[in-house]
Design a protein around this motif. Structure first.
Motif, PDB file in Angstrom:
ATOM      1  N   ASP A  11      19.102 -30.985 -52.256  1.00 27.26           N
ATOM      2  CA  ASP A  11      20.233 -31.810 -52.670  1.00 27.26           C
ATOM      3  C   ASP A  11      19.658 -33.142 -53.131  1.00 27.26           C
ATOM      4  O   ASP A  11      19.312 -34.002 -52.309  1.00 27.26           O
ATOM      5  CB  ASP A  11      21.194 -32.001 -51.499  1.00 27.26           C
ATOM      6  CG  ASP A  11      22.423 -32.814 -51.860  1.00 27.26           C
ATOM      7  OD1 ASP A  11      22.363 -33.610 -52.826  1.00 27.26           O
ATOM      8  OD2 ASP A  11      23.441 -32.676 -51.167  1.00 27.26           O
ATOM      9  N   ASP A  12      19.509 -33.309 -54.445  1.00 23.32           N
ATOM     10  CA  ASP A  12      18.911 -34.525 -55.004  1.00 23.32           C
ATOM     11  C   ASP A  12      19.714 -35.778 -54.674  1.00 23.32           C
ATOM     12  O   ASP A  12      19.143 -36.828 -54.408  1.00 23.32           O
ATOM     13  CB  ASP A  12      18.780 -34.415 -56.525  1.00 23.32           C
ATOM     14  CG  ASP A  12      17.709 -33.439 -56.946  1.00 23.32           C
ATOM     15  OD1 ASP A  12      16.706 -33.312 -56.224  1.00 23.32           O
ATOM     16  OD2 ASP A  12      17.885 -32.802 -58.007  1.00 23.32           O
ATOM     17  N   ARG A  13      21.029 -35.675 -54.708  1.00 26.30           N
ATOM     18  CA  ARG A  13      21.870 -36.852 -54.485  1.00 26.30           C
ATOM     19  C   ARG A  13      21.724 -37.402 -53.073  1.00 26.30           C
ATOM     20  O   ARG A  13      21.763 -38.609 -52.875  1.00 26.30           O
ATOM     21  CB  ARG A  13      23.331 -36.535 -54.775  1.00 26.30           C
ATOM     22  CG  ARG A  13      23.591 -36.367 -56.276  1.00 26.30           C
ATOM     23  CD  ARG A  13      25.052 -36.222 -56.586  1.00 26.30           C
ATOM     24  NE  ARG A  13      25.590 -35.053 -55.891  1.00 26.30           N
ATOM     25  CZ  ARG A  13      26.831 -34.934 -55.455  1.00 26.30           C
ATOM     26  NH1 ARG A  13      27.687 -35.910 -55.646  1.00 26.30           N
ATOM     27  NH2 ARG A  13      27.247 -33.844 -54.854  1.00 26.30           N
ATOM     28  N   GLN A  14      21.561 -36.518 -52.088  1.00 23.28           N
ATOM     29  CA  GLN A  14      21.423 -36.972 -50.700  1.00 23.28           C
ATOM     30  C   GLN A  14      19.957 -36.999 -50.248  1.00 23.28           C
ATOM     31  O   GLN A  14      19.686 -37.324 -49.103  1.00 23.28           O
ATOM     32  CB  GLN A  14      22.235 -36.080 -49.766  1.00 23.28           C
ATOM     33  CG  GLN A  14      23.725 -36.172 -50.026  1.00 23.28           C
ATOM     34  CD  GLN A  14      24.505 -35.438 -48.967  1.00 23.28           C
ATOM     35  OE1 GLN A  14      24.350 -35.697 -47.785  1.00 23.28           O
ATOM     36  NE2 GLN A  14      25.352 -34.513 -49.396  1.00 23.28           N
ATOM     37  N   ASN A  15      19.065 -36.641 -51.152  1.00 25.89           N
ATOM     38  CA  ASN A  15      17.634 -36.579 -50.847  1.00 25.89           C
ATOM     39  C   ASN A  15      17.379 -35.720 -49.612  1.00 25.89           C
ATOM     40  O   ASN A  15      16.696 -36.133 -48.668  1.00 25.89           O
ATOM     41  CB  ASN A  15      17.042 -37.989 -50.688  1.00 25.89           C
ATOM     42  CG  ASN A  15      15.581 -37.998 -51.035  1.00 25.89           C
ATOM     43  OD1 ASN A  15      15.096 -37.147 -51.787  1.00 25.89           O
ATOM     44  ND2 ASN A  15      14.851 -38.935 -50.482  1.00 25.89           N
TER      45      ASN A  15
ATOM     46  N   ARG B  18      12.975 -41.977 -49.953  1.00 28.30           N
ATOM     47  CA  ARG B  18      13.264 -42.000 -51.389  1.00 28.30           C
ATOM     48  C   ARG B  18      12.136 -41.422 -52.232  1.00 28.30           C
ATOM     49  O   ARG B  18      12.378 -40.772 -53.237  1.00 28.30           O
ATOM     50  CB  ARG B  18      13.562 -43.427 -51.848  1.00 28.30           C
ATOM     51  CG  ARG B  18      14.871 -43.920 -51.371  1.00 28.30           C
ATOM     52  CD  ARG B  18      15.132 -45.321 -51.850  1.00 28.30           C
ATOM     53  NE  ARG B  18      16.292 -45.846 -51.166  1.00 28.30           N
ATOM     54  CZ  ARG B  18      17.266 -46.465 -51.762  1.00 28.30           C
ATOM     55  NH1 ARG B  18      17.232 -46.668 -53.057  1.00 28.30           N
ATOM     56  NH2 ARG B  18      18.280 -46.904 -51.076  1.00 28.30           N
TER      57      ARG B  18
ATOM     58  N   ARG C 181      16.342 -34.755 -44.161  1.00 31.54           N
ATOM     59  CA  ARG C 181      16.530 -35.915 -45.047  1.00 31.54           C
ATOM     60  C   ARG C 181      15.161 -36.550 -45.263  1.00 31.54           C
ATOM     61  O   ARG C 181      14.421 -36.796 -44.314  1.00 31.54           O
ATOM     62  CB  ARG C 181      17.490 -36.929 -44.441  1.00 31.54           C
ATOM     63  CG  ARG C 181      17.781 -38.093 -45.386  1.00 31.54           C
ATOM     64  CD  ARG C 181      18.844 -39.033 -44.837  1.00 31.54           C
ATOM     65  NE  ARG C 181      20.057 -38.350 -44.415  1.00 31.54           N
ATOM     66  CZ  ARG C 181      21.065 -37.996 -45.221  1.00 31.54           C
ATOM     67  NH1 ARG C 181      20.989 -38.247 -46.510  1.00 31.54           N
ATOM     68  NH2 ARG C 181      22.123 -37.388 -44.741  1.00 31.54           N
TER      69      ARG C 181
END
Length: 160
Positions: A75-79, A109, A106
């Motif tokens: 999930d790129d948006r939530q890393n 960044r 998680r």
């Protein structure tokens, strides 16, 4: 999956399989947290040091252990990366241990560090491990108090 995330996730899985606390924690951030779910297991949220201690206790009962990813989703948006994994091991008493978990990981960044893991475990197998492989709970024991032994095998979810 980006190469830095993929590298970090595989390093994490290799850490689980290594039975080495140092290897297991090398990619964890300083503010790392680990939480075992479902909530009905009543497992504590652990910081990096608490997780390292917990991992050492769990690793001590295994002769071999492998965390085998079956599927992974990013999930790129939530890393985050979600991993469905099979856990296979041989306990020091010779018993085979096979289990499954889902890890929601998680990442930092830059994808280089693990910031948090929420680990869904098989509740039935966690209870089975406690019943079948926990040492005798003798609170008079001088090596480890009964409540500490109980906590160790209640939290055997390092899959758990």
């Amino acid at each position: 999956m980006s190469s830095s995330r993929l590298h970090t996730i595989h390093a994490l899985l290799d850490g689980y399989s290594s039975l080495s606390v140092d290897k297991m924690t090398e990619r964890l951030s300083n503010d790392f947290t680990h939480h075992v779910l479902p909530a009905s297991l009543d497992m504590p949220l652990r910081n990096r040091d608490e997780f390292a201690h917990h991992a050492g206790e769990i690793f001590s009962i295994f002769h071999t252990f492998h965390m085998v990813p079956l599927t992974m989703f990013e999930d790129d948006r939530q890393n985050m990366v979600v991993i469905n994994a099979r856990m296979e091991g041989i306990l020091k008493n010779g018993a085979e241990w096979v289990n499954e978990c889902v890890l929601m990981v998680r990442l930092s960044r830059d994808g280089q560090q693990v910031v948090a893991i929420e680990e869904f475990v098989d509740s039935f197998k966690a209870v089975e491990m406690k019943k079948r492989h926990a040492p005798t709970m003798d609170v008079r024991s001088t090596d480890m108090a009964g409540s500490a032994k109980e906590a160790l095998f209640r939290s055997v979810a390092l899959s758990t």
